[in-house]
Design a protein around this motif. Structure first.
Motif, PDB file in Angstrom:
ATOM      1  N   CYS A  95       0.829  -1.192   0.000  1.00 45.93           N
ATOM      2  CA  CYS A  95       0.000   0.000   0.000  1.00 45.93           C
ATOM      3  C   CYS A  95       0.871   1.253   0.000  1.00 45.93           C
ATOM      4  O   CYS A  95       1.921   1.267   0.642  1.00 45.93           O
ATOM      5  N   LEU A  96       0.425   2.282  -0.699  1.00 44.28           N
ATOM      6  CA  LEU A  96       1.207   3.530  -0.725  1.00 44.28           C
ATOM      7  C   LEU A  96       0.885   4.439   0.452  1.00 44.28           C
ATOM      8  O   LEU A  96       1.710   5.230   0.879  1.00 44.28           O
ATOM      9  N   GLN A 105      -6.399  10.634   8.894  1.00 46.63           N
ATOM     10  CA  GLN A 105      -6.384  10.934   7.462  1.00 46.63           C
ATOM     11  C   GLN A 105      -5.298  10.079   6.795  1.00 46.63           C
ATOM     12  O   GLN A 105      -4.260   9.811   7.407  1.00 46.63           O
ATOM     13  N   PRO A 106      -5.515   9.666   5.539  1.00 53.89           N
ATOM     14  CA  PRO A 106      -4.444   8.932   4.858  1.00 53.89           C
ATOM     15  C   PRO A 106      -3.292   9.856   4.495  1.00 53.89           C
ATOM     16  O   PRO A 106      -3.511  11.038   4.209  1.00 53.89           O
ATOM     17  N   VAL A 135       4.575   0.591   0.864  1.00 55.85           N
ATOM     18  CA  VAL A 135       5.725   1.081   0.117  1.00 55.85           C
ATOM     19  C   VAL A 135       6.246   2.300   0.872  1.00 55.85           C
ATOM     20  O   VAL A 135       5.469   3.159   1.269  1.00 55.85           O
ATOM     21  N   ASN A 137       7.647   5.695   1.131  1.00 59.78           N
ATOM     22  CA  ASN A 137       7.797   6.832   0.236  1.00 59.78           C
ATOM     23  C   ASN A 137       9.037   7.672   0.523  1.00 59.78           C
ATOM     24  O   ASN A 137       9.319   8.609  -0.209  1.00 59.78           O
ATOM     25  N   LEU A 351      -8.351  -0.837  -0.968  1.00 61.24           N
ATOM     26  CA  LEU A 351      -6.931  -1.201  -0.907  1.00 61.24           C
ATOM     27  C   LEU A 351      -6.001   0.009  -1.099  1.00 61.24           C
ATOM     28  O   LEU A 351      -4.812  -0.166  -1.325  1.00 61.24           O
ATOM     29  N   ALA A 352      -6.546   1.215  -0.994  1.00 62.55           N
ATOM     30  CA  ALA A 352      -5.697   2.398  -1.198  1.00 62.55           C
ATOM     31  C   ALA A 352      -5.025   2.853   0.089  1.00 62.55           C
ATOM     32  O   ALA A 352      -4.168   3.721   0.068  1.00 62.55           O
TER      33      ALA A 352
END
Lengths: 492, 225
Positions: A95-96, A105-106, A135, A137, A351-352
């Motif tokens: 997942c990013l 919050q994402p 993943v 970043n 899945l985000a």
């Protein structure tokens, strides 16, 4: 008797397989140049990038697939059994974004998020395996795949469900695993990881996926086919039609894989979903998605193969009743279906987004599912007669020796994430998000890292630094001693 | 030139709503045979059908397969009417020129194709570059077609990052001031669009049409030569 859920009748499974075998011959399967020769040498016609695989050949290769295999933990113990109706869970993968536990919050995930997640999963017995869950970043994108694995291997002893993002980087991931295991042969003998390999729907084994299948087979490291038909978009709209496409994608993947190295371990797996005809999205929490997962696994089981599915994910954007309802239902269905590896816990928003707090809540749903599949057992010579003989109609069962001896076997005790009324007063009652956050902190506080043998640790770090440097990475974020290497001058 | 009866206009509109390409092209042919202005058939007959479809979709009364069928009916009508317009030396006014594609490393087609179909049905000129498209290919096609909008799709979290590269390639090619960028795909969020400097994000194909229209409104009106 262990409870078991069956969605497809035998006749339907045979029909699904019958059509799937027909599909891989006509229209055939799109394959990449990397495997043209391999397929042609076996007598498969490949024209214009499409392989037409005859059923007898596919069946003979299918017969070579191991019916079971194990993944090992770092100590070399068998930790995951792929085969039969054994059920294991691992978190969702790659997942990013991560759901920030302060703001809810994402935001883009970074190395420290993955480390926290791995440490939490390490402390939760519900998860038999880790996954390379997010993943990072904060490292260059081109090393994103192996860097996740490095952090998991560094902070965990459990087996790992992972995957490469390209054909070439697979070898870096395999090298990391080989260093950890003490060489390629040791890795082959006691693999710690399974690699997800995804065909592209419909019926397309891309260059990257074909190459991964072949290279994993030759390395003797288990591959897990993650076929993803989207019912109504990239696959037939009917659930049975999509299960058939899934079977055809798995069968053709197995053909490529077994031709590369007969007898190499491979899993009949997937992440199928329906395609929502209003939003065009792929709801992972839809009941039809869970039905697809279960049905696809049933076809694999009918062939006697190890199985995998993608469940325990919800689609809401925050951890709410919808997300947990979806996750809980599919955890139960997957467990009842006897799927060997169920990936997806922790994931939300199609899945985000990943969430460590959701993982600890999902762990409770998983624990319930695990309790459910233990079933109801007759313990002792009588069911109730002996107990009544002792207490009569007074009904004082709490005092019985039998009660004390057996209650732990009969009842599962959830963590404080689940409100069982232990903190009944208004002032101490926390909501589920607060309880999850608290649980995460408790698990992190109880986590202790077990280092690798010093020479392997050094080799792994040297390798990672060398590979990282090629992509311009300085230091190794997520590995405390080298996190600030640049500032401390450890790296020149 | 003949005028179209209200009955015919309604039938045209309905052929789009019903997603009936044979009926739509048949009505278009009959209109031409009756000497009707092609533009009138388009603007008063078929386009209102697409608008009705959009409204019904927004209300949850129509679904994507219905919408695809309507877009196909629209295409069938236009296949008859476009050549007639050209014969008159006219062109249907284009809502905007869009270059579309799925980003490098990603071979997922469905979302992007859906957006392309709907944009075309709503009067945009769409050039679909397909899948696994490099940032440079996006920029070079945008330059070639003098595109108003570049739309970049990505289904995977791993390939979503390449959307940033497309924005950068347009900047590098000196096209950024004239070309709007819209991004979409399952993992894409509004925050991501903002972070990479895109002009807009659409969560689904219908929203993408609305977004494309609003991006066209934001574009400066070209000075007359």
């Amino acid at each position: 008797m262990k409870p078991h859920f069956q969605l497809l009748e035998k006749e339907l499974i045979e029909r699904i397989l019958g059509e799937a075998f027909q599909l891989i011959e006509n229209p055939g399967v799109r394959v990449a140049p990397y495997v043209f020769d391999l397929l042609r040498e076996a007598g498969i016609a490949v024209k214009d990038g499409v392989a037409r695989i005859p059923e007898p050949l596919a069946r003979s290769l299918l017969a070579r697939v191991p019916r079971e295999f194990y993944l090992y933990d770092r100590k070399g113990n068998r930790a995951v059994h792929y085969g039969g109706n054994d059920v294991h869970f691992d978190p969702g993968s790659s997942c990013l974004n991560i759901l920030d536990a302060e703001s809810w919050q994402p935001r883009p995930a970074v190395s420290s998020d993955l480390v926290r997640l791995v440490q939490v999963v390490e402390m939760l017995p519900q998860f038999a395996a880790q996954s390379t869950a997010v993943v990072c970043n904060d490292v260059p994108a081109e090393i994103g795949d192996w860097y996740r694995l490095l952090l998991v291997l560094w902070h965990s002893e459990k087996p790992v469900v992972t995957g490469a993002f390209s054909a070439s980087s697979l070898h870096v991931l395999l090298e990391l695993l080989a260093i950890e295991s003490g060489g390629r042969e040791a890795l082959r003998n006691k693999p710690r990881a399974v690699f997800d390999v995804c065909p592209s729907p419909p019926l397309n084994w891309s260059e990257f996926a074909s190459q991964n299948l072949v290279d994993l087979a030759r390395a003797g490291v288990p591959a897990e086919i993650v076929s993803m038909p989207l019912a109504g978009a990239t696959a037939p709209v009917t659930l049975a039609g999509s299960v058939t496409q899934h079977a055809a994608e798995c069968l053709s993947g197995i053909v490529i894989h077994q031709l590369a190295h007969p007898g190499a371990p491979i899993v009949w797996g997937g992440a199928p979903a329906i395609f929502d005809m209003r939003s065009g999205r792929t709801p992972m929490g839809a009941i039809e998605t869970a039905m697809l997962d279960v049905a696809c696994a049933e076809v694999g089981k009918y062939l006697g193969l190890p199985t995998h599915a993608y469940l325990v994910a919800g689609d809401g954007r925050v951890i709410d009743a919808q997300v947990e309802m979806e996750s809980g239902i599919s955890a139960v269905l997957g467990a009842l279906a006897g799927i060997n590896m169920i990936s997806g816990a922790g994931m939300l928003d199609f899945l985000a987004c990943h969430s460590i707090e959701k993982l600890v809540i999902d762990a409770e749903a998983i624990a319930s599912a695990q309790r459910l599949i233990e079933g109801i057992e007759a313990r002792g010579d009588s069911l109730a007669l002996a107990a009544f003989a002792q207490t009569g109609l007074q009904g004082d069962f709490l005092k019985l020796k039998e009660t004390r001896a057996l209650f732990r076997k009969e009842q599962h005790f959830p963590s404080a994430v689940i409100d069982r009324g232990l903190h009944a007063s208004d002032t101490t009652a926390l909501d589920i998000l607060q309880r999850a956050r608290q649980r995460v902190e408790e698990l992190l506080a109880s986590y202790q890292r077990h280092p690798l043998a010093p020479e392997r640790e050094e080799e792994m770090l040297a390798f990672a630094q060398r590979e990282g440097k090629k992509a311009g990475l300085e230091g190794l974020p997520g590995i405390p001693t080298l996190e600030y290497a640049r500032e401390t001058g450890l790296i020149q | 030139m003949g005028r179209i009866s209200d009955e015919t206009l309604n039938a045209m509109r309905q052929s789009i709503v019903d997603g009936a390409p044979d009926t739509a092209s048949d009505l278009a042919r009959r209109a031409i045979a009756a000497g009707v202005e092609p533009l009138e058939a388009i603007n008063d007959g078929f386009v209102p059908g697409m608008h009705a479809v959009g409204e019904q979709f927004a209300r949850g009364q129509m679904f994507l397969p219905d919408m695809m069928a309507s877009a196909e009916a629209m295409r069938a009508a236009m296949a008859v009417l476009d050549p007639e317009l050209k014969k008159q030396g006219a062109d249907r006014p284009v809502a905007g020129t869009v270059v579309l594609g799925t980003t490098k490393g990603d071979i997922h087609e469905i979302g992007k194709t859906l957006v392309g179909t709907l944009l075309a049905a709503h009067g945009f000129r769409v050039h679909d570059l397909g899948v696994d498209v490099s940032a440079e290919q996006f920029a070079s096609k945008a330059r070639e077609l003098n595109a108003d909008i570049v739309g970049v799709s990505a289904l995977l979290t791993t390939t979503m990052r390449n959307q940033r590269g497309v924005v950068e390639a347009l900047v590098k090619a000196g096209l950024r001031s004239q070309t709007k960028v819209m991004v979409g795909g399952a993992p894409v969020t509004r925050q991501w669009a903002e972070e990479i400097g895109a002009d807009g994000y659409a969560k689904d194909a219908m929203t993408a049409v609305a977004l494309a229209r609003s991006l066209m409104e934001q574009k400066p009106v070209p000075e007359p030569a």
